[in-house]
Scaffold this motif. Structure first.
Motif, mmCIF file in Angstrom:
data_model
loop_
_atom_site.group_PDB
_atom_site.id
_atom_site.type_symbol
_atom_site.label_atom_id
_atom_site.label_comp_id
_atom_site.label_asym_id
_atom_site.label_seq_id
_atom_site.Cartn_x
_atom_site.Cartn_y
_atom_site.Cartn_z
ATOM 1 N N ARG A 99 -2.573 0.925 -1.111
ATOM 2 C CA ARG A 99 -1.867 0.927 0.180
ATOM 3 C C ARG A 99 -1.671 2.363 0.650
ATOM 4 N NH1 ARG A 99 1.783 -3.773 0.134
ATOM 5 N NH2 ARG A 99 2.938 -2.799 1.826
ATOM 6 N N ASP A 151 -3.871 7.405 -0.443
ATOM 7 C CA ASP A 151 -3.246 6.124 -0.754
ATOM 8 C C ASP A 151 -2.208 6.344 -1.871
ATOM 9 O OD1 ASP A 151 -4.662 6.288 -3.118
ATOM 10 O OD2 ASP A 151 -6.176 4.812 -2.559
ATOM 11 N N SER A 173 2.403 2.182 5.268
ATOM 12 C CA SER A 173 2.618 0.734 5.263
ATOM 13 C C SER A 173 3.776 0.332 4.356
ATOM 14 C CB SER A 173 1.328 0.036 4.796
ATOM 15 O OG SER A 173 1.128 0.282 3.419
ATOM 16 N N PHE A 195 0.354 -1.584 -5.804
ATOM 17 C CA PHE A 195 0.401 -0.915 -4.506
ATOM 18 C C PHE A 195 -0.622 0.218 -4.409
ATOM 19 C CE2 PHE A 195 4.225 -2.135 -1.981
ATOM 20 C CZ PHE A 195 4.611 -3.202 -2.776
#
Lengths: 274, 349
Positions: free
Chosen positions: B134, B96, B138, B131
């Protein structure tokens, strides 16, 4: 059109269907339908020799798959990572030649190799032979994935950020190549498990793999037990295929695919104004 | 500002070939601390190879690279205090955003709370706080670019290399990011070496520009220096628009009124187009007779294509923001070109 498709699938699957149906047939001979029974399946479980050969085949396939996957990973890593060593092209080509080789040639070759080198034929020689047959499959599956990873320069990025080659391999390459590695291992397992020709040539005395056992049972005609056994193998194969499919469409692969798509998109955008 | 012992990175006589193709033919370059230096040139000029040499992905055939006076020879990429923002970001798809940014800190085995604090700081710097969880897939292209930047900056490198990092973005976003990158670089004071083939991008952001062509460093200087005093025909033509005249064309056109004898360049906006003779040209100005070929309205300006008389049909381009040029004139109309002598830029032969 639909008639043609029906005929096509009938052609493709008729033998399997016949085998499946007759494995439940309550008769010694596969000629006429006499009624439904599960006794052939029950009989399989009581056949000690058969179960022993199944165990042998499973062990053999596990060992062969492990060897083939490890060697395949190392070989394809070397081929994908170091483009500059001399003879790489030749090496890549030689990797897939055994795929085309008639297995009987390999069988004869292995037998003469082992007997010349005076290696006693046992479980381990057979496992090595199976690993050798499976190696091109694992190596080419893993190599394709590693090459696409190399194009995305992720290892370069990792080393640029301070990772040693080993850290980059362990943290970036290995996790991203894992689906291909597992898929290659499953393929190697299957190749070893179903192998008949090579096993027949170089199995030492006392090593009876499942295909060899089935072959010897067949000498007395196709019995319903064999049908039942084949059905079990069929189900196992389908399960394995489903597992492989699941792995290949697993979360990591999806993420990697999305990244691949992003990269392609970026490359396209970069190419457009030029 | 690049001379003396203050240079952060120094390239001395660096050459590199791929097979029999020479890519760099002896590069000498000193990069100052906290400078924004752009390597500019067409594709295949050697600018990306220079970057990869600095990062450690390639080794020079000859010459030295000195980072803070220390020879980089034999140092693998992971032992150099230099990080790269790659053209296609190269974010790790299976991590991530937090782990992507934390990567360089993790391999250095920093304690968890320091990792967390520095990642938070880096994400705030590129305005992508929140973020953390995420996945890279994406994000939009601009966001991925910022994460790549945060991931490199979080390790506090002495030198940040950027390999056409805006190449994959659309024009509008690229313009925004150019200004943002520049102000970010000023704020954190890290030395940036930026590679691009886009001369406008180079002009917008750089303290100095190194113009590369065919594996050579053609010219090194501030954007203004490069634009106002291009040394070669290639630089004059590549940076902004220029009318480049060979030595022969120049002497034919100006009939010995020039001091030098070599080729020259004239910027289009430095040519004043007149439709009346109005007496003679001003002091220090050369006048040419010409006729109109075409006049293209660009909105804020007009691009005027003319043919100089006595110049063997040499076409010149002038650029004017004067409203006088808006009214249409027939091609072939006579006109006069006034060019100040100082605007006729002498080039190396």
């Amino acid at each position: 059109m639909s008639a043609y498709i029906a005929a096509f699938y009938a052609f493709l699957y008729a033998p399997l269907a016949v085998m499946f149906v007759f494995s439940f047939n309550d008769a010694r001979r596969n000629v006429a339908w006499k009624g439904f029974t599960l006794k052939w399946y029950a009989q399989l479980w009581r056949d000690g020799e058969l179960l022993r050969s199944l165990a042998t085949s499973l062990e053999l396939a596990l060992v062969a798959a492990a060897i083939a996957t490890l060697l395949g990973l190392l070989a394809s890593y070397a081929l994908a990572r170091h483009p500059k060593f001399r003879g790489r092209q030749g090496c890549s080509a030689l990797l897939s030649v055994p795929l085309m080789m008639p297995e009987i040639v390999m069988g004869v070759g292995l037998l003469s190799l082992f007997s010349r080198a005076r290696v006693p034929l046992n479980f381990w020689t057979l496992a090595c032979a199976h690993a050798m047959i499976a190696l091109p499959y694992t190596a080419s599956a893993i190599r394709a994935r590693l090459l696409s990873l190399k194009d995305s320069r992720l290892e370069d990025a990792a080393m640029d950020l301070g990772a040693t080659e080993w850290q980059a391999f362990r943290k970036i390459t290995l996790p991203l190549a894992r689906p291909a590695i597992v898929a290659g291992a499953l393929l190697a397992f299957t190749v070893s498990f179903e192998d008949f020709v090579t096993s027949f040539f170089i199995a030492g005395i006392g090593i009876v793999t499942l295909p060899i056992k089935i072959y010897s049972m067949m000498k007395f005609g196709v019995t319903p037990e064999i049908n039942a056994l084949a059905c079990c193998l069929l189900l196992a194969t389908v399960a394995l295929l489903a597992l492989r499919q699941r792995l290949l469409s697993g979360a990591q692969e999806r993420a990697a695919d999305a990244a691949d798509r992003a990269l392609e998109g970026a490359a396209r955008q970069a190419a457009e104004p030029a | 500002m690049s001379r003396g012992g203050g240079a952060l990175l120094r390239l001395e006589g660096v050459t590199k070939s791929f097979g029999t193709t020479p890519v760099l033919r002896g590069i000498d370059l000193a990069i100052a601390r906290a400078e924004f230096l752009t390597l500019l040139g067409p594709s295949g000029c050697g600018k990306t190879t220079t970057l990869r040499l600095i990062a450690g992905f390639e080794t020079p055939d000859a010459g030295r690279l000195l980072l803070e006076g220390r020879d980089l020879a034999g140092l693998p990429p992971y032992k150099r205090d230099v990080h790269t923002v790659f053209q296609h970001y190269a974010l790790f798809p299976h991590y991530d955003i937090f782990e992507n940014v934390a990567f360089g800190l993790r391999v250095r085995r920093l304690p968890q709370d320091e990792v967390a604090a520095r990642v938070r700081e880096a994400l705030a710097l590129v305005k992508l706080s929140g973020f953390e969880r995420r996945l890279p897939a994406s994000l939009s292209g601009g966001q991925m670019q910022r994460i790549a930047l945060a991931r490199a900056l979080v390790c506090r490198p002495a030198l940040l290399l950027l390999d056409e990092p805006l190449g994959a973005l659309d024009l509008k976003l690229r313009k925004e990011m150019q200004l943002e990158l520049k102000s970010l670089q000023r704020k954190i004071g890290v030395t940036f070496v930026y590679v691009t083939h886009d001369q406008e991008e180079a002009m917008t952001m750089s303290d100095r520009i190194a113009v590369f062509n065919h594996g050579r460093l053609e010219q090194l200087g501030s954007p203004a220096e490069i634009y106002e005093r291009p040394r070669t025909a290639f630089v004059a033509d590549f940076i902004g628009a220029a009318n480049v005249l060979t030595a022969q064309e120049a002497s034919g056109l100006f009939c010995g009124r020039l001091k030098g004898e070599g080729p020259v360049a004239i910027r289009p906006e430095r040519i004043a187009v007149r439709y009346h003779q109005n007496g003679g040209p001003a002091e220090g100005t050369l006048r040419l007779n010409a006729r109109l070929l075409d006049n293209v309205f660009l909105g804020n300006s007009n691009q005027i294509f003319v043919e100089a008389l006595g110049g063997a049909g040499k076409r010149l381009m002038a650029l004017s923001m004067d409203g006088e040029h808006r009214q249409p004139r027939a091609p072939g109309s006579p006109l006069w070109l006034d060019i100040a002598a100082k605007d006729i830029l002498a080039l190396d032969a």
